[in-house]
Design a protein around this motif. Structure first.
Motif, PDB file in Angstrom:
ATOM      1  N   ALA A  51       0.811  -1.215   0.000  1.00  0.00           N
ATOM      2  CA  ALA A  51       0.000   0.000   0.000  1.00  0.00           C
ATOM      3  C   ALA A  51       0.845   1.265   0.000  1.00  0.00           C
ATOM      4  CB  ALA A  51      -0.962  -0.017   1.184  1.00  0.00           C
ATOM      5  N   PRO A  52       1.916   1.407   0.825  1.00  0.00           N
ATOM      6  CA  PRO A  52       2.712   2.626   0.748  1.00  0.00           C
ATOM      7  C   PRO A  52       3.461   2.759  -0.570  1.00  0.00           C
ATOM      8  CG  PRO A  52       3.036   1.561   2.859  1.00  0.00           C
ATOM      9  CD  PRO A  52       2.215   0.640   2.013  1.00  0.00           C
ATOM     10  N   GLN A  53       3.860   1.637  -1.180  1.00  0.00           N
ATOM     11  CA  GLN A  53       4.561   1.735  -2.452  1.00  0.00           C
ATOM     12  C   GLN A  53       3.630   2.257  -3.533  1.00  0.00           C
ATOM     13  OE1 GLN A  53       6.018  -2.186  -3.103  1.00  0.00           O
ATOM     14  NE2 GLN A  53       7.675  -2.011  -1.606  1.00  0.00           N
ATOM     15  N   ARG A  54       2.362   1.823  -3.532  1.00  0.00           N
ATOM     16  CA  ARG A  54       1.430   2.331  -4.538  1.00  0.00           C
ATOM     17  C   ARG A  54       1.149   3.809  -4.319  1.00  0.00           C
ATOM     18  NH1 ARG A  54      -3.424  -1.650  -4.146  1.00  0.00           N
ATOM     19  NH2 ARG A  54      -2.565  -1.717  -2.073  1.00  0.00           N
ATOM     20  N   ALA A  55       1.025   4.218  -3.052  1.00  0.00           N
ATOM     21  CA  ALA A  55       0.726   5.619  -2.774  1.00  0.00           C
ATOM     22  C   ALA A  55       1.922   6.500  -3.098  1.00  0.00           C
ATOM     23  CB  ALA A  55       0.331   5.790  -1.311  1.00  0.00           C
ATOM     24  N   ALA A  56       3.161   5.968  -2.939  1.00  0.00           N
ATOM     25  CA  ALA A  56       4.345   6.789  -3.153  1.00  0.00           C
ATOM     26  C   ALA A  56       4.775   6.822  -4.619  1.00  0.00           C
ATOM     27  CB  ALA A  56       5.489   6.264  -2.296  1.00  0.00           C
ATOM     28  N   ALA A  57       4.291   5.885  -5.405  1.00  0.00           N
ATOM     29  CA  ALA A  57       4.737   5.827  -6.797  1.00  0.00           C
ATOM     30  C   ALA A  57       4.179   7.004  -7.581  1.00  0.00           C
ATOM     31  CB  ALA A  57       4.289   4.518  -7.434  1.00  0.00           C
ATOM     32  N   PRO A  58       5.045   7.800  -8.250  1.00  0.00           N
ATOM     33  CA  PRO A  58       4.537   8.936  -9.014  1.00  0.00           C
ATOM     34  C   PRO A  58       3.883   8.476 -10.312  1.00  0.00           C
ATOM     35  CG  PRO A  58       6.916   8.782  -9.227  1.00  0.00           C
ATOM     36  CD  PRO A  58       6.497   7.720  -8.266  1.00  0.00           C
ATOM     37  N   GLY A  59       2.897   9.224 -10.741  1.00  0.00           N
ATOM     38  CA  GLY A  59       2.258   8.950 -12.025  1.00  0.00           C
ATOM     39  C   GLY A  59       1.192   7.880 -11.966  1.00  0.00           C
ATOM     40  N   THR A  60       0.965   7.306 -10.800  1.00  0.00           N
ATOM     41  CA  THR A  60      -0.081   6.292 -10.729  1.00  0.00           C
ATOM     42  C   THR A  60      -1.407   6.973 -10.468  1.00  0.00           C
ATOM     43  OG1 THR A  60       0.291   6.015  -8.368  1.00  0.00           O
ATOM     44  CG2 THR A  60       1.468   4.522  -9.844  1.00  0.00           C
ATOM     45  N   THR A  61      -2.445   6.374 -10.959  1.00  0.00           N
ATOM     46  CA  THR A  61      -3.776   6.947 -10.767  1.00  0.00           C
ATOM     47  C   THR A  61      -4.351   6.432  -9.468  1.00  0.00           C
ATOM     48  OG1 THR A  61      -4.794   5.134 -11.984  1.00  0.00           O
ATOM     49  CG2 THR A  61      -4.182   7.113 -13.236  1.00  0.00           C
ATOM     50  N   ARG A  62      -5.119   7.265  -8.835  1.00  0.00           N
ATOM     51  CA  ARG A  62      -5.765   6.849  -7.595  1.00  0.00           C
ATOM     52  C   ARG A  62      -6.938   5.942  -7.916  1.00  0.00           C
ATOM     53  NH1 ARG A  62      -6.120  12.566  -4.424  1.00  0.00           N
ATOM     54  NH2 ARG A  62      -3.900  12.834  -4.142  1.00  0.00           N
ATOM     55  N   PRO A  63      -7.148   4.931  -7.099  1.00  0.00           N
ATOM     56  CA  PRO A  63      -8.292   4.067  -7.355  1.00  0.00           C
ATOM     57  C   PRO A  63      -9.580   4.807  -7.040  1.00  0.00           C
ATOM     58  CG  PRO A  63      -7.194   3.418  -5.334  1.00  0.00           C
ATOM     59  CD  PRO A  63      -6.345   4.472  -5.981  1.00  0.00           C
ATOM     60  N   THR A  64     -10.532   4.610  -7.903  1.00  0.00           N
ATOM     61  CA  THR A  64     -11.820   5.263  -7.691  1.00  0.00           C
ATOM     62  C   THR A  64     -12.686   4.392  -6.815  1.00  0.00           C
ATOM     63  OG1 THR A  64     -12.697   4.210  -9.672  1.00  0.00           O
ATOM     64  CG2 THR A  64     -11.714   6.409  -9.934  1.00  0.00           C
ATOM     65  N   ALA A  65     -13.781   4.958  -6.373  1.00  0.00           N
ATOM     66  CA  ALA A  65     -14.696   4.204  -5.533  1.00  0.00           C
ATOM     67  C   ALA A  65     -15.278   3.051  -6.340  1.00  0.00           C
ATOM     68  CB  ALA A  65     -15.824   5.109  -5.023  1.00  0.00           C
ATOM     69  N   SER A  66     -15.510   1.944  -5.673  1.00  0.00           N
ATOM     70  CA  SER A  66     -16.015   0.769  -6.371  1.00  0.00           C
ATOM     71  C   SER A  66     -17.440   1.016  -6.845  1.00  0.00           C
ATOM     72  CB  SER A  66     -15.967  -0.442  -5.436  1.00  0.00           C
ATOM     73  OG  SER A  66     -16.815  -0.200  -4.328  1.00  0.00           O
ATOM     74  N   ALA A  67     -17.858   0.216  -7.778  1.00  0.00           N
ATOM     75  CA  ALA A  67     -19.190   0.389  -8.357  1.00  0.00           C
ATOM     76  C   ALA A  67     -20.271   0.111  -7.324  1.00  0.00           C
ATOM     77  CB  ALA A  67     -19.366  -0.542  -9.559  1.00  0.00           C
ATOM     78  N   GLY A  68     -19.965  -0.729  -6.337  1.00  0.00           N
ATOM     79  CA  GLY A  68     -20.961  -1.045  -5.322  1.00  0.00           C
ATOM     80  C   GLY A  68     -21.079   0.011  -4.248  1.00  0.00           C
ATOM     81  N   SER A  69     -20.168   1.013  -4.221  1.00  0.00           N
ATOM     82  CA  SER A  69     -20.246   2.023  -3.165  1.00  0.00           C
ATOM     83  C   SER A  69     -21.394   2.970  -3.446  1.00  0.00           C
ATOM     84  CB  SER A  69     -18.930   2.785  -3.072  1.00  0.00           C
ATOM     85  OG  SER A  69     -18.755   3.565  -4.223  1.00  0.00           O
ATOM     86  N   GLU A  78     -10.788   5.455   1.271  1.00  0.00           N
ATOM     87  CA  GLU A  78      -9.718   4.668   0.663  1.00  0.00           C
ATOM     88  C   GLU A  78      -8.457   5.508   0.484  1.00  0.00           C
ATOM     89  OE1 GLU A  78     -11.370   3.209  -2.940  1.00  0.00           O
ATOM     90  OE2 GLU A  78     -12.594   1.698  -1.953  1.00  0.00           O
ATOM     91  N   ARG A  79      -8.630   6.783   0.094  1.00  0.00           N
ATOM     92  CA  ARG A  79      -7.479   7.661  -0.097  1.00  0.00           C
ATOM     93  C   ARG A  79      -6.768   7.903   1.236  1.00  0.00           C
ATOM     94  NH1 ARG A  79      -7.820  12.837   0.564  1.00  0.00           N
ATOM     95  NH2 ARG A  79     -10.036  12.868   0.124  1.00  0.00           N
ATOM     96  N   LEU A  80      -7.544   8.112   2.305  1.00  0.00           N
ATOM     97  CA  LEU A  80      -6.932   8.323   3.608  1.00  0.00           C
ATOM     98  C   LEU A  80      -6.224   7.069   4.101  1.00  0.00           C
ATOM     99  CD1 LEU A  80      -9.690  10.429   5.366  1.00  0.00           C
ATOM    100  CD2 LEU A  80      -7.463  11.204   4.578  1.00  0.00           C
ATOM    101  N   MET A  81      -6.808   5.910   3.818  1.00  0.00           N
ATOM    102  CA  MET A  81      -6.163   4.668   4.237  1.00  0.00           C
ATOM    103  C   MET A  81      -4.857   4.443   3.487  1.00  0.00           C
ATOM    104  SD  MET A  81      -7.764   3.406   6.719  1.00  0.00           S
ATOM    105  CE  MET A  81      -7.130   1.754   6.813  1.00  0.00           C
ATOM    106  N   GLN A  82      -4.809   4.833   2.210  1.00  0.00           N
ATOM    107  CA  GLN A  82      -3.568   4.676   1.450  1.00  0.00           C
ATOM    108  C   GLN A  82      -2.497   5.630   1.948  1.00  0.00           C
ATOM    109  OE1 GLN A  82      -4.541   5.152  -2.648  1.00  0.00           O
ATOM    110  NE2 GLN A  82      -5.242   3.053  -2.879  1.00  0.00           N
TER     111      GLN A  82
END
Length: 194
Positions: A51-69, A78-82
């Protein structure tokens, strides 16, 4: 009769094979459970640093809310948890926007009005009309009590905290009972007329 001992020997061999096979089956089940536990621990251990590697990687897109939300709050969560943090300044800003300081302003206004009326009662008292001055003082006592209560509510509830605190202090000092006590303690000769 010869077949009877042979059958017994075959039955004994089969029972011995079954007895030997049963502990190995239990051992296999225990080994499978231990392997499953090890793999679960490895998977959970590998998921934590990811999780910290995904949040720290530049140029990656943030995951959007799931369709069921059902709301956009899930995406914020989810953004705060990342990020593994909460922006306290943003929470304070939103709380400040929602709180209306009108209660504190009313308390401060009542305290100022009660101080002005108290000053006029003092002027009437010095002019010689004591009955009217005491009537004004009774009204001022109730005004200062209302101002103090509203100021306390504003200070505690963040409805104009500083306005409320100043209103409480000013209402305390403008209360005629407090003023008389202060005069008796600090300047007793002012009341005796000597």
């Amino acid at each position: 009769m010869a077949s009877d001992p042979q059958q017994r020997a075959a039955a004994q061999r089969a029972a011995a094979q079954r007895a030997a096979a049963q502990p190995t089956a239990a051992q296999r089940a225990a080994a499978q459970r231990a392997a499953a536990q090890r793999s679960a621990v490895q998977r959970s251990g590998a998921a934590r640093p990811a999780a910290p590697q995904r949040a720290a990687a530049p140029g990656t897109t943030r995951p959007t809310a799931s369709a069921g939300s059902r709301s956009g709050d899930t995406g914020d969560f989810e953004r705060l948890m990342q990020r593994n943090t909460v922006d306290a300044r943003a929470l304070e800003r939103s709380a400040r926007r929602r709180r209306n300081p009108i209660v504190g302003k009313i308390a401060l206004g009542l305290a100022v009005v009660s101080a002005a009326v108290d000053a006029s009662a003092f002027a009437v008292f010095m002019g010689g009309d004591t009955t009217f001055a005491f009537g004004i003082c009774f009204v001022v006592v109730f005004l200062t009590l209302i101002a103090a209560v509203l100021g306390f509510i504003a200070a505690v509830g963040s409805f104009g905290r500083w306005y409320g605190a100043i209103g409480v202090v000013l209402a305390f000092l403008a209360n005629p009972v407090i003023l008389i006590v202060l005069l008796v303690v600090l300047v007793p000769e002012a009341l005796s007329g000597t």
